[in-house]
Design an enzyme around this catalytic site. Structure first.
Site, PDB file in Angstrom:
ATOM      1  N   GLY A  17       0.816  -1.202   0.000  1.00 23.20           N
ATOM      2  CA  GLY A  17       0.000   0.000   0.000  1.00 23.20           C
ATOM      3  C   GLY A  17       0.845   1.245   0.000  1.00 23.20           C
ATOM      4  N   GLY A  20       0.239   9.074   2.090  1.00 24.51           N
ATOM      5  CA  GLY A  20       1.013  10.302   2.200  1.00 24.51           C
ATOM      6  C   GLY A  20       2.197  10.180   3.128  1.00 24.51           C
ATOM      7  N   MET A  21       2.101   9.329   4.147  1.00 25.32           N
ATOM      8  CA  MET A  21       3.169   9.223   5.141  1.00 25.32           C
ATOM      9  C   MET A  21       4.095   8.041   4.879  1.00 25.32           C
ATOM     10  SD  MET A  21       4.389  10.827   7.604  1.00 25.32           S
ATOM     11  CE  MET A  21       5.556  10.554   8.901  1.00 25.32           C
ATOM     12  N   VAL A  24       4.212   0.912   2.054  1.00 27.64           N
ATOM     13  CA  VAL A  24       4.339  -0.316   2.835  1.00 27.64           C
ATOM     14  C   VAL A  24       4.571  -1.492   1.889  1.00 27.64           C
ATOM     15  CG1 VAL A  24       3.255  -1.823   4.549  1.00 27.64           C
ATOM     16  CG2 VAL A  24       2.837   0.654   4.626  1.00 27.64           C
ATOM     17  N   LYS A  39       7.585  -0.236   6.330  1.00 24.09           N
ATOM     18  CA  LYS A  39       7.062   1.072   5.931  1.00 24.09           C
ATOM     19  C   LYS A  39       8.224   2.022   5.731  1.00 24.09           C
ATOM     20  CE  LYS A  39       3.747   4.612   7.291  1.00 24.09           C
ATOM     21  NZ  LYS A  39       2.736   4.995   8.313  1.00 24.09           N
ATOM     22  N   ASP A 145      -4.501   9.167  11.462  1.00 15.19           N
ATOM     23  CA  ASP A 145      -4.937   8.876  10.090  1.00 15.19           C
ATOM     24  C   ASP A 145      -5.793   7.617  10.083  1.00 15.19           C
ATOM     25  OD1 ASP A 145      -5.148   9.291   7.360  1.00 15.19           O
ATOM     26  OD2 ASP A 145      -3.278   8.249   6.895  1.00 15.19           O
TER      27      ASP A 145
END
Length: 155
Positions: A17, A20-21, A24, A39, A145
C-alpha cells in the site's frame, strides 16, 4: 522499491500500500525467516528533516503499544540512506476493501449474523477496533490517520 530489493537483511517481496506518510511493502526477514511489513517514507521525502522526525515519532509511539489488535512494531532501522519501520505483517484485507457498497451488516441483537453466517458484521470488526483505540488512548496515543484503508482485518 522493486521486488527483490534488499534493505539490511530484508528482501522486498511486493508492495502492499501507499499513502502520504509512507509506502508499505511485504518483505522477508532473512535473519528470522519470517514475513514482515516494512514502511518507508516516499523517496521524495527522504531529505525532509521534519517528515523524518515525524516518522521516527510515529514508530516510537506505535512501538510503545502492546495489544492483540495493534500491529507490533519490531524496529526502526536505516539502510542505504532509507529510514524504515519493520512491523508485524497482518495477513488479511483492509476494511476499505471489505465494506460492500450498501455497508456492513450490523447483525442481530443476539449476535446472530444477518445476511451471511460467514460475512463479518459491523460489530465483529468495530468492537476489536474500539478496544484497540481505547488501549492507545489510555496510553496517551492518538491515531492521526484512522480510515478504512489503514485498518487491516486479519483472516
Amino acid at each position: 522499491m522493486n521486488k527483490d530489493t534488499t534493505l539490511a537483511h530484508y528482501t522486498i517481496l511486493k508492495p502492499l500500500g501507499k499513502g502520504g506518510m509512507g509506502e508499505v511493502y511485504l518483505a522477508h526477514d532473512t535473519k528470522l525467516d519470517r514475513q514482515v511489513a516494512i514502511k518507508v517514507l516516499p523517496e521524495t521525502l527522504h531529505n525532509d528533516s521534519e517528515r523524518l522526525a515525524r516518522f521516527r515519532r510515529e514508530a516510537k509511539a506505535a512501538a510503545s503499544l502492546k495489544h492483540n489488535n495493534i500491529a507490533t512494531i519490531y524496529s526502526l532501522e536505516e539502510a542505504e540512506d532509507v529510514l524504515f519501520i519493520v512491523m508485524e505483517y497482518v495477513e488479511g484485507e483492509t476494511l476499505a476493501d471489505m465494506i460492500p457498497p450498501d455497508g456492513l451488516d450490523v447483525g442481530g441483537p443476539d449476535g446472530s449474523k444477518g445476511v451471511s453466517q460467514y460475512a463479518p458484521t459491523f460489530f465483529d470488526i468495530f468492537i476489536p477496533l474500539a478496544d484497540a483505540l481505547a488501549h492507545a488512548h489510555e496510553n496517551g496515543r492518538v491515531h492521526r490517520d484512522l480510515k478504512p484503508g489503514n485498518i487491516m482485518v486479519a483472516k
